[in-house]
Design an enzyme around this catalytic site. Structure first.
Site, mmCIF file in Angstrom:
data_model
loop_
_atom_site.group_PDB
_atom_site.id
_atom_site.type_symbol
_atom_site.label_atom_id
_atom_site.label_comp_id
_atom_site.label_asym_id
_atom_site.label_seq_id
_atom_site.Cartn_x
_atom_site.Cartn_y
_atom_site.Cartn_z
ATOM 1 N N ARG A 1 0.808 -1.168 -0.183
ATOM 2 C CA ARG A 1 0.170 0.066 0.004
ATOM 3 C C ARG A 1 0.865 1.068 0.066
ATOM 4 N NH1 ARG A 1 -5.166 1.079 3.959
ATOM 5 N NH2 ARG A 1 -3.392 0.908 5.764
ATOM 6 N N PHE B 1 -14.512 1.456 6.308
ATOM 7 C CA PHE B 1 -15.389 2.379 6.813
ATOM 8 C C PHE B 1 -14.839 3.404 7.814
ATOM 9 C CE2 PHE B 1 -17.791 2.325 11.017
ATOM 10 C CZ PHE B 1 -18.941 3.116 10.720
ATOM 11 N N ASP C 1 -5.324 2.773 13.986
ATOM 12 C CA ASP C 1 -4.442 3.432 13.089
ATOM 13 C C ASP C 1 -4.837 4.666 12.533
ATOM 14 O OD1 ASP C 1 -6.190 3.193 11.282
ATOM 15 O OD2 ASP C 1 -5.234 1.493 9.763
#
Length: 748
Positions: free
Chosen positions: A362, A479, A653
């Site tokens: 990522r 989400f 996070d």
């Protein structure tokens, strides 16, 4: 704050971050017209480029060309975000509360926030590994700066079901089955029984129960389960794939269900095998099918040293050479990447299975810059830097001769987060094409995972998908970040519902449904993943077993888990639910009309919360913010288990931080709470967080010297400046405060 003021403040936060600090002491080398930190230049020029056969001068010149060519467009895209936000702010100020649905949608189309849906078409992605295209299973996300975590995750392709059950609350600590320092045989028997029940459910025998089996072996090329004097076969005769050892006395038996492998390990001399009449010592499940090595929300990478550490770990994962010295008790051992697993197939030929999780990487989004590389004294966009460097570091992972290569299809998988709408996704597509040309990679070698975690992407998801129709590898709902953007986008509309109530707000389920529906309609099944978000409660695995299966029933063929243990337990769900069958049923049912609900702004119907309720919301969020920020800013830990106000460990996070800071910024903006109440709560919760970290010798207390605590000041800024921060992102403040702390304490 007026709309134009919010927009200007947002730009100021970003621009201040792009201009390099005059106190910067980084040693730099000029290459490709860029001033590159020597530690990064040396790593790439000396360690990476020779290994992948790329000429250094050509690489750096091409790198500089990409930066110069694409930086103006990156800036334009960020300016467009500010422009749209200013228009939204003005609209909400003129139309407070929940907007009129028809007028609101018309307004969003008028300003270009909503775009026309593209014509019916499906994605065209090719050369996708089976782990992504045709296998449904768990996905791990792990911080790349921590080599031990990265190795554990990469090796989590296979996991012990017995260990996962015994070591967590998946088996309740009751009725004599409590966990303790010594092995508890009562608990052990419950684990064994759970395992037998699982086998009966997903790989049943024809006419018998696995609980009654006295011996497993191989006869006539099939699995034989001996009960009393009879032999029973699997109902699904194709489920048996192979074994190790001898036909009569195998040491392991390989089975398959719903595309996932199960290995029965047999050893009558093993302490567990001794207690089992079949000698079964463990049930090994194929677990973390894919893993995301993360340079984004789970790391604290603010300078060249941090970024180079991450890039080096990613490179060594791809070469297969990453190792880490691990101490357990009084012994030390070297952890490395697992080898492939080899069996004797049912046809007698050797059968080799991938021993490691298939890795994504990522990158960061389009917003942030990083001082690792400068052009004309300004930091370059970190997303451009990540795209180039994570790709060149991944080339060994597609080399055919590499015994521990990542992809067998020659693809490099990059997750791109925090994109706002199809224009930004198109920018990523162009960037990836430029990187492929720089490194002489075939077009569409770089595959992209598009995070559906920003509101403008959610409402234009079909258009986003089709912008990368030739390289899409997944779409995934996030989400947590998505809630942060929901709050910030409609900051001026009014006070939002409480954080916990966002889970049941109309927009949330519509957002989840739309992601699956768009993925199915655009042809992702069989080509790409449709994913869902993280289970954050790391210690509540029993609850995860009960609830997370719901994501599969909604059509996700992967979902995020916080640990290898979580991956093994979550893998049991994919044996119980045939996700591809669910997707077929959803396709047949037709697409749901979700847009109206997604656009339902979660403004609270009234704000007459009691003082106790306001205090609870304040304290919960302040504690969460402080507990995460103090480790991020002062220890460089971007992802960790943070105890909440009730001492329940949660995996935190930057996404969770974004929600907590934005909800309080929103309440402060609309007078639900005052600045004095926020500060008072922060100071009380700082004492709580200090106490929760009392056992950490590296921890610095925030209380009582709040003005001197860099972490406390960062937490304060995140709330009080929350309306100014672009899209509610926490990175600008966190990066600035982390660098401040490193400078104060001489940390490199």
């Amino acid at each position: 704050m007026p709309a134009h003021t919010r927009s200007l403040a947002s730009k100021e936060l970003c621009m201040n971050h792009q201009q390099i600090d005059a106190a910067d002491k980084t040693e730099r080398v000029t290459v490709g017209g860029m001033q590159v930190a020597k530690v990064l230049r040396d790593f790439l020029t000396e360690s990476v480029l020779p290994r992948v056969g790329v000429d250094a001068e050509r690489f750096w010149n091409g790198f500089g060309d990409i930066v110069r060519d694409m930086t103006p467009r990156n800036r334009e895209l960020l300016a467009r975000r500010d422009e749209l936000q200013a228009q939204l702010d003005e609209y909400y100020r003129e139309n407070p509360g929940k907007p009129d649905p028809e007028k609101y949608e018309a307004f969003l189309r008028e300003i270009g926030y909503l775009v026309d849906e593209p014509a019916p078409a499906e994605i065209r992605t090719q050369n996708i590994d089976s782990e992504i295209a045709t296998t449904a299973g768990p996905q791990l996300v792990v911080p790349i700066l921590n080599a031990r975590f990265a190795l554990n995750a990469a090796n989590a392709r296979w996991g012990s079901l017995y260990d996962a059950l015994y070591g967590t609350n998946a088996i309740p600590d009751e009725d004599g089955a409590e966990r303790g320092a010594e092995y508890n045989p009562v608990r052990g028997q419950k684990v064994i029984q759970w395992g037998r029940d699982f086998l009966d459910a997903v790989l049943p025998l024809d006419g018998a129960s696995h609980a009654d089996v006295e011996k497993y072996n191989i006869t006539d090329g099939k699995l034989a389960a001996h009960v009393n004097d009879g032999i029973y076969r699997l109902k699904d005769r194709d489920a048996y794939l192979g074994f190790t050892g001898y036909f009569e006395d195998p040491t392991s038996i390989l089975l398959q269900n719903n595309g996932l492998h199960i290995e029965l390990q047999i050893d009558p001399t093993h302490p567990i095998g001794k207690e089992d009449k079949t000698g079964l010592k463990d049930i090994i499940l194929e677990s973390a099918i894919t893993t995301i090595m993360d340079f984004e929300d789970s790391v604290a990478a603010v300078d060249a040293e941090d970024k180079t550490l991450g890039y080096r770990n990613w490179f060594l994962l791809n070469t297969g050479e990453l190792t880490e010295e691990v101490a357990k008790g009084d012994r030390t051992f070297t952890r490395k990447l697992n080898d492939d697993r080899v069996f004797i197939g049912k046809n007698g030929a050797e059968l080799t299975l991938h021993g490691r999780s298939l890795l994504f990487v990522r990158n960061v989004g389009h917003l942030m810059t990083n001082p690792a590389i400068l052009v004309d004294g300004e930091e370059i966009y970190e997303g451009i830097m990540d795209a180039i460097i994570t790709t060149v570091c991944a080339i060994p992972g597609i080399a055919p001769q590499n015994k521990k290569k990542n992809s067998r299809k020659g693809s490099i998988y990059i997750v791109k987060p925090k994109q706002h709408g199809p224009e930004e996704v198109a920018f990523t597509n162009e960037l990836f094409a430029r990187v492929e040309d720089l490194l002489d990679l075939p077009r569409h070698t770089l595959k992209v995972g598009v995070m559906d975690e920003e509101r403008r992407t959610s409402v234009n998801l079909d258009a986003c998908i089709m912008e990368v129709a030739d390289r899409l590898a997944f779409i995934n709902t996030g989400f947590l970040d998505r809630t942060g953007d929901e709050i910030h986008t409609s900051m001026e509309a009014g006070a939002m519902v409480r954080k916990a109530d966002m889970q049941t707000a109309p927009w949330k389920q519509a957002y989840e449904d739309n992601n699956v529906d768009a993925g199915i309609q655009r042809g992702l099944p069989g080509k790409a993943q449709i994913g869902k978000g993280m289970w954050a409660m790391t210690e509540l695995m029993g609850e995860m077993l009960e609830k997370k299966i719901g994501q599969l029933r909604e059509g996700a063929n992967t979902a995020w888990v916080p640990s290898p243990t979580g991956a093994t337990l979550h893998a049991t769900h994919y044996h119980r639910v045939d996700v591809f069958k669910v997707q077929d049923e959803l396709r047949a049912a037709g697409r749901r009309d979700s847009l109206g609900k997604i656009l339902d702004v979660p403004v609270a119907p009234d704000t007459n919360w009691t003082d106790a309720e306001k205090r609870e919301e304040l304290d919960n969020n302040c504690q969460s913010i402080l507990g995460y920020v103090v480790r991020w800013v002062e220890q460089g830990v971007g992802c960790s288990k943070v105890p909440d106000i009730h001492d329940i460990d949660l995996m935190e996070d930057r996404a969770t931080l974004r929600i907590s800071s934005q909800i309080l910024a929103n309440w402060l903006r609309h007078g639900v709470v005052t600045e004095e109440q926020v500060i008072e709560s922060l100071e009380r919760m700082a004492v709580v967080v200090d106490e929760q970290n009392a056992g950490d010798p590296n921890y610095l207390n925030m209380a009582p010297n709040f003005t001197e605590s860099v972490a406390f000041q960062a937490a304060r800024d995140l709330i009080l400046k929350g309306t100014e921060s672009p899209a509610g992102y926490t990175e600008p403040i966190l990066h600035a405060r982390r660098r401040e702390f490193k400078e104060l304490h001489g940390i490199k």
